[in-house]
Scaffold this motif. Structure first.
Motif, PDB file in Angstrom:
ATOM      1  N   LEU A  12       0.885  -1.160   0.000  1.00 57.78           N
ATOM      2  CA  LEU A  12       0.000   0.000   0.000  1.00 57.78           C
ATOM      3  C   LEU A  12       0.924   1.212   0.000  1.00 57.78           C
ATOM      4  CD1 LEU A  12      -1.612  -2.367   1.538  1.00 57.78           C
ATOM      5  CD2 LEU A  12      -3.020  -0.517   2.430  1.00 57.78           C
ATOM      6  N   ASP A  13       0.979   1.904  -1.115  1.00 55.33           N
ATOM      7  CA  ASP A  13       1.936   2.991  -1.283  1.00 55.33           C
ATOM      8  C   ASP A  13       1.187   4.316  -1.365  1.00 55.33           C
ATOM      9  OD1 ASP A  13       3.920   4.758  -1.992  1.00 55.33           O
ATOM     10  OD2 ASP A  13       4.743   3.517  -3.586  1.00 55.33           O
ATOM     11  N   LEU A  84      -6.390 -11.996  -1.661  1.00 58.28           N
ATOM     12  CA  LEU A  84      -6.506 -10.545  -1.833  1.00 58.28           C
ATOM     13  C   LEU A  84      -7.899 -10.249  -2.377  1.00 58.28           C
ATOM     14  CD1 LEU A  84      -5.376  -7.677  -1.905  1.00 58.28           C
ATOM     15  CD2 LEU A  84      -4.457  -8.195  -4.182  1.00 58.28           C
ATOM     16  N   GLU A  85      -8.736  -9.688  -1.521  1.00 59.51           N
ATOM     17  CA  GLU A  85     -10.128  -9.429  -1.893  1.00 59.51           C
ATOM     18  C   GLU A  85     -10.278  -8.093  -2.623  1.00 59.51           C
ATOM     19  OE1 GLU A  85     -13.912 -11.032  -1.975  1.00 59.51           O
ATOM     20  OE2 GLU A  85     -12.235 -11.910  -0.885  1.00 59.51           O
ATOM     21  N   LYS A  86      -9.494  -7.101  -2.187  1.00 62.53           N
ATOM     22  CA  LYS A  86      -9.571  -5.767  -2.797  1.00 62.53           C
ATOM     23  C   LYS A  86      -8.171  -5.178  -2.849  1.00 62.53           C
ATOM     24  CE  LYS A  86     -11.503  -1.158  -1.974  1.00 62.53           C
ATOM     25  NZ  LYS A  86     -12.201  -0.304  -0.997  1.00 62.53           N
ATOM     26  N   ARG A  87      -7.712  -4.925  -4.057  1.00 64.94           N
ATOM     27  CA  ARG A  87      -6.364  -4.376  -4.238  1.00 64.94           C
ATOM     28  C   ARG A  87      -6.249  -2.983  -3.625  1.00 64.94           C
ATOM     29  NH1 ARG A  87      -2.799  -6.545  -7.723  1.00 64.94           N
ATOM     30  NH2 ARG A  87      -3.447  -8.444  -8.785  1.00 64.94           N
ATOM     31  N   PRO A  88      -5.030  -2.588  -3.231  1.00 72.33           N
ATOM     32  CA  PRO A  88      -4.861  -1.251  -2.640  1.00 72.33           C
ATOM     33  C   PRO A  88      -5.331  -0.157  -3.585  1.00 72.33           C
ATOM     34  CG  PRO A  88      -2.872  -2.559  -2.347  1.00 72.33           C
ATOM     35  CD  PRO A  88      -3.760  -3.335  -3.274  1.00 72.33           C
ATOM     36  N   GLU A  89      -6.141   0.745  -3.045  1.00 76.14           N
ATOM     37  CA  GLU A  89      -6.548   1.904  -3.831  1.00 76.14           C
ATOM     38  C   GLU A  89      -6.803   3.081  -2.904  1.00 76.14           C
ATOM     39  OE1 GLU A  89     -11.281   1.215  -4.528  1.00 76.14           O
ATOM     40  OE2 GLU A  89      -9.949   0.041  -5.813  1.00 76.14           O
ATOM     41  N   LYS A  90      -6.673   4.273  -3.445  1.00 78.60           N
ATOM     42  CA  LYS A  90      -6.865   5.489  -2.652  1.00 78.60           C
ATOM     43  C   LYS A  90      -8.340   5.856  -2.598  1.00 78.60           C
ATOM     44  CE  LYS A  90      -2.468   7.922  -2.882  1.00 78.60           C
ATOM     45  NZ  LYS A  90      -1.730   9.113  -3.325  1.00 78.60           N
ATOM     46  N   VAL A  99      -8.062  -5.095   1.208  1.00 77.47           N
ATOM     47  CA  VAL A  99      -8.851  -6.066   1.968  1.00 77.47           C
ATOM     48  C   VAL A  99      -8.376  -7.483   1.626  1.00 77.47           C
ATOM     49  CG1 VAL A  99     -11.165  -6.933   2.488  1.00 77.47           C
ATOM     50  CG2 VAL A  99     -10.839  -4.505   1.945  1.00 77.47           C
ATOM     51  N   PHE A 100      -8.232  -8.311   2.662  1.00 73.64           N
ATOM     52  CA  PHE A 100      -7.821  -9.701   2.524  1.00 73.64           C
ATOM     53  C   PHE A 100      -8.847 -10.595   3.211  1.00 73.64           C
ATOM     54  CE2 PHE A 100      -4.276  -6.852   2.667  1.00 73.64           C
ATOM     55  CZ  PHE A 100      -3.437  -7.266   1.652  1.00 73.64           C
ATOM     56  N   THR A 101      -9.027 -11.820   2.702  1.00 73.61           N
ATOM     57  CA  THR A 101      -9.982 -12.736   3.320  1.00 73.61           C
ATOM     58  C   THR A 101      -9.393 -14.132   3.464  1.00 73.61           C
ATOM     59  OG1 THR A 101     -10.975 -13.244   1.158  1.00 73.61           O
ATOM     60  CG2 THR A 101     -12.045 -11.523   2.480  1.00 73.61           C
ATOM     61  N   TYR A 123      -5.916   0.080   6.418  1.00 73.08           N
ATOM     62  CA  TYR A 123      -6.173   1.454   5.967  1.00 73.08           C
ATOM     63  C   TYR A 123      -5.020   2.346   6.418  1.00 73.08           C
ATOM     64  CZ  TYR A 123      -8.549   5.831   4.956  1.00 73.08           C
ATOM     65  OH  TYR A 123      -8.873   7.061   4.455  1.00 73.08           O
ATOM     66  N   LEU A 124      -4.402   3.024   5.461  1.00 71.18           N
ATOM     67  CA  LEU A 124      -3.190   3.803   5.706  1.00 71.18           C
ATOM     68  C   LEU A 124      -3.401   5.267   5.341  1.00 71.18           C
ATOM     69  CD1 LEU A 124      -0.046   3.794   6.270  1.00 71.18           C
ATOM     70  CD2 LEU A 124       0.223   3.383   3.811  1.00 71.18           C
TER      71      LEU A 124
END
Length: 281
Positions: A12-13, A84-90, A99-101, A123-124
């Motif tokens: 998560l960048d 990986l349920e939801k890839r990192p996004e802003k 999100v991971f499950t 969440y970052l």
């Protein structure tokens, strides 16, 4: 997402200086960097074989904290491959989310014959990092469990680190055979092997002495217990995945629901979270 020798990690960048790195083995957070400063400890001897738990970062404990007659210590969540349920996004405010499950499978049911779904949301933001674990009972029978976020903080010198908010609370001391004691210090410090479970802790702690002289505010929701751990000299030498001289560089302050088990009926869910904030020095 990068794969090297079957090691899969995700970043998560937020802005290159503020990042979180996650390994899909255990959904283990390996790094949390804020403004270029790495705040989590991972052992140089950590094993990345997709079997053993990764020594450091934030391993996830579920469905059992501690030794477990049905399976490995601290359960199977930290040694399972997550999806990986939801890839990192802003989001609109610039925060990064992923999100991971993990759901029950033939391996988990051999140990613990229950249907479940774990949803782990990271969440970052610029100075905060929130980890939220949701447990759903997707089966027809109730189950009980304990759970914990096993956070390893980096320290310059663990003997100068402190943890607030524990005075007056009862703790079980694993080093002394799980005997019960009452904490009498305003700020808990470490000068020997420490493995204590404090029950009914407040919803926030301030941890000082984090690498670079930093302070971190830990705020927790539905995680009423706090574990403080450092292996010290002899235990460090006894662990193959931990360097003999690394113990001064880390302190575990762990938010969990471990002093008493939780029970979930069919269709019920539980959500617990912690938010870590790097405070201005």
């Amino acid at each position: 997402m990068a794969a090297v020798k079957d090691i899969v990690t995700l970043v998560l960048d937020k802005d290159h200086k503020t990042t979180v790195t996650v390994h899909l083995h255990g959904a283990t957070v390996l790094a949390w960097k804020t403004q270029g400063k790495e705040l989590l400890f991972v052992s140089e001897n950590a094993v990345y074989d997709n079997k053993k738990a990764i020594r450091g970062g934030i391993p996830l404990v579920f469905p059992n904290f501690g030794p477990w007659e049905l399976g490995p210590q601290h359960g199977f969540a930290r040694i399972s491959r997550w999806k990986l349920e939801k890839r990192p996004e802003k989001d609109d405010s610039g925060g990064m989310a992923a999100v991971f499950t993990l759901t029950d499978n033939k391996d988990t049911r051999k140990m613990w014959d229950h249907k479940f779904k774990l949803t782990y949301t990271l969440y970052l933001t610029e100075k905060t990092f929130t980890t939220t674990l949701k447990v759903d009972n997707t089966g027809g029978d109730p189950f009980t469990f304990t759970t914990l976020l096993h956070t390893y903080f980096r320290t310059d010198d663990v003997t100068k680190a402190t943890v607030s908010g524990l005075k007056g609370l009862e703790y079980a001391d694993k080093v002394r055979g799980d005997a019960k004691f009452t904490e009498d210090r305003d700020l808990v410090t470490v000068a020997e092997e420490v493995d204590r479970t404090y029950a009914g802790t407040p919803n926030s702690h301030v941890i000082t002495g984090v690498v670079g002289g930093g302070k971190i505010l830990m705020e927790k929701t539905n995680l009423p217990d706090t574990v403080v751990w450092n292996p010290w000299v002899d235990k460090a030498k006894a662990m193959g995945d931990f360097g003999d001289n690394e113990y001064p560089s880390m302190l575990c302050v762990e938010a969990g629901h471990v002093a008493t088990p939780l029970s979930l009926g069919a269709g019920q869910s539980f959500t617990g979270s912690q938010t870590l904030t790097l405070l201005d020095e």
